[in-house]
Design a protein around this motif. Structure first.
Motif, short mmCIF file in Angstrom:
data_model
loop_
_atom_site.label_atom_id
_atom_site.label_comp_id
_atom_site.label_asym_id
_atom_site.label_seq_id
_atom_site.Cartn_x
_atom_site.Cartn_y
_atom_site.Cartn_z
N PHE A 24 -38.99 2.76 2.46
CA PHE A 24 -38.17 1.77 3.17
C PHE A 24 -38.62 0.34 2.95
O PHE A 24 -37.82 -0.58 2.98
CB PHE A 24 -38.14 2.06 4.66
CG PHE A 24 -37.38 3.31 5.03
CD1 PHE A 24 -36.13 3.57 4.51
CD2 PHE A 24 -37.93 4.22 5.91
CE1 PHE A 24 -35.43 4.71 4.85
CE2 PHE A 24 -37.23 5.37 6.26
CZ PHE A 24 -35.99 5.62 5.72
N SER A 25 -39.94 0.14 2.74
CA SER A 25 -40.45 -1.21 2.55
C SER A 25 -40.47 -1.64 1.08
O SER A 25 -40.83 -2.78 0.78
CB SER A 25 -41.84 -1.35 3.17
OG SER A 25 -42.74 -0.48 2.52
N ASN A 26 -40.05 -0.76 0.19
CA ASN A 26 -39.97 -1.12 -1.23
C ASN A 26 -38.93 -2.22 -1.40
O ASN A 26 -37.80 -2.11 -0.91
CB ASN A 26 -39.57 0.12 -2.04
CG ASN A 26 -39.46 -0.16 -3.51
OD1 ASN A 26 -38.78 -1.08 -3.95
ND2 ASN A 26 -40.13 0.67 -4.29
N PRO A 27 -39.27 -3.31 -2.07
CA PRO A 27 -38.33 -4.43 -2.23
C PRO A 27 -37.00 -4.03 -2.86
O PRO A 27 -35.95 -4.56 -2.49
CB PRO A 27 -39.08 -5.42 -3.12
CG PRO A 27 -40.52 -5.09 -2.93
CD PRO A 27 -40.58 -3.62 -2.66
N GLU A 28 -37.02 -3.05 -3.77
CA GLU A 28 -35.77 -2.59 -4.39
C GLU A 28 -34.86 -1.91 -3.37
O GLU A 28 -33.64 -2.04 -3.42
CB GLU A 28 -36.07 -1.65 -5.56
CG GLU A 28 -36.72 -2.32 -6.75
CD GLU A 28 -35.83 -3.38 -7.37
OE1 GLU A 28 -34.64 -3.10 -7.62
OE2 GLU A 28 -36.32 -4.51 -7.59
N VAL A 29 -35.47 -1.17 -2.45
CA VAL A 29 -34.70 -0.50 -1.39
C VAL A 29 -34.24 -1.53 -0.37
O VAL A 29 -33.09 -1.51 0.06
CB VAL A 29 -35.53 0.62 -0.72
CG1 VAL A 29 -34.79 1.21 0.47
CG2 VAL A 29 -35.87 1.71 -1.73
N GLU A 30 -35.14 -2.42 0.03
CA GLU A 30 -34.81 -3.44 1.04
C GLU A 30 -33.62 -4.30 0.62
O GLU A 30 -32.78 -4.63 1.45
CB GLU A 30 -36.02 -4.33 1.29
CG GLU A 30 -37.12 -3.64 2.05
CD GLU A 30 -37.33 -4.21 3.42
OE1 GLU A 30 -37.00 -5.38 3.64
OE2 GLU A 30 -37.81 -3.46 4.27
N LYS A 31 -33.53 -4.64 -0.64
CA LYS A 31 -32.43 -5.52 -1.07
C LYS A 31 -31.07 -4.81 -1.01
O LYS A 31 -30.05 -5.45 -0.98
CB LYS A 31 -32.69 -6.09 -2.46
CG LYS A 31 -32.49 -5.15 -3.61
CD LYS A 31 -32.73 -5.87 -4.92
CE LYS A 31 -32.43 -4.93 -6.09
NZ LYS A 31 -32.70 -5.57 -7.36
N GLU A 32 -31.07 -3.47 -0.96
CA GLU A 32 -29.82 -2.72 -0.82
C GLU A 32 -29.33 -2.69 0.63
O GLU A 32 -28.21 -2.31 0.91
CB GLU A 32 -30.01 -1.28 -1.31
CG GLU A 32 -30.31 -1.17 -2.79
CD GLU A 32 -29.15 -1.62 -3.65
OE1 GLU A 32 -27.98 -1.40 -3.27
OE2 GLU A 32 -29.41 -2.20 -4.72
N VAL A 33 -30.17 -3.04 1.59
CA VAL A 33 -29.88 -3.05 3.02
C VAL A 33 -29.28 -1.70 3.48
O VAL A 33 -28.15 -1.63 3.96
CB VAL A 33 -28.93 -4.22 3.39
CG1 VAL A 33 -28.87 -4.41 4.90
CG2 VAL A 33 -29.33 -5.52 2.71
N PRO A 34 -30.05 -0.61 3.31
CA PRO A 34 -29.51 0.69 3.72
C PRO A 34 -29.38 0.81 5.24
O PRO A 34 -30.17 0.25 5.99
CB PRO A 34 -30.56 1.68 3.18
CG PRO A 34 -31.81 0.89 3.07
CD PRO A 34 -31.40 -0.53 2.79
N TRP A 35 -28.37 1.55 5.66
CA TRP A 35 -28.12 1.84 7.07
C TRP A 35 -28.24 3.34 7.29
O TRP A 35 -27.91 4.14 6.42
CB TRP A 35 -26.72 1.41 7.48
CG TRP A 35 -26.45 -0.05 7.47
CD1 TRP A 35 -27.30 -1.07 7.14
CD2 TRP A 35 -25.22 -0.68 7.83
NE1 TRP A 35 -26.68 -2.28 7.27
CE2 TRP A 35 -25.39 -2.07 7.68
CE3 TRP A 35 -24.00 -0.20 8.26
CZ2 TRP A 35 -24.38 -2.98 7.96
CZ3 TRP A 35 -23.00 -1.10 8.53
CH2 TRP A 35 -23.20 -2.48 8.38
#
Length: 142
Positions: A24-35
């Protein structure tokens, strides 16, 4: 719900939260703004589902599925009190509705609000806690 470690400071094998936190804290994941959202289905009963004839079964689900009225939606007062208690306590709930459970009587779903990162687990845990409290304040306890 929480991180658990050995005495040596290593995550125990069932500690999935640590691995999830890294994802969840991976910048690639964060930029996707998952819900994320979790729903909780439940049936109200004390030895037998609320609204069912003792030792028997209600009729076909047709009139009960998402039913309206005290003869179709059993336990609505408890569901409403649970919803209000959760909202008052800051637990994110985005909706409730009567469910199927083969015939739909006294079966409900509570929808957790859309969350970011790992907050959904906390909301569902406390949602369950408050439902148990509502059961204690109603006829649904032994």
């Amino acid at each position: 719900m929480c991180d658990a470690y050995t005495l040596a400071g290593k995550p125990i094998p069932t500690n999935k939260r640590r691995a999830a936190g890294k994802i969840f804290s991976n910048p690639e994941v964060e930029k996707e703004v998952p819900w994320y959202r979790i729903e909780q289905e439940y049936t109200m009963d004390v030895n037998w589902p609320l609204g069912w004839p003792q030792g028997g079964f209600p009729g076909p689900q047709g009139p009960y599925y998402c039913g309206i009225g005290t003869d179709k939606a059993f336990g609505h007062d408890i569901v409403d009190a649970h919803n209000k208690a959760c909202l008052y306590a800051g637990i994110n709930i985005s909706g409730i509705n009567g469910e199927v459970m083969s015939v739909g009587v006294s079966s409900w779903t509570c929808y957790g609000h859309i969350c970011r990162r790992m907050n959904c687990g906390w909301h569902v845990t406390f949602l369950r806690f408050y439902f148990q409290k509502m059961k204690l304040c109603s006829c649904l306890h032994e």
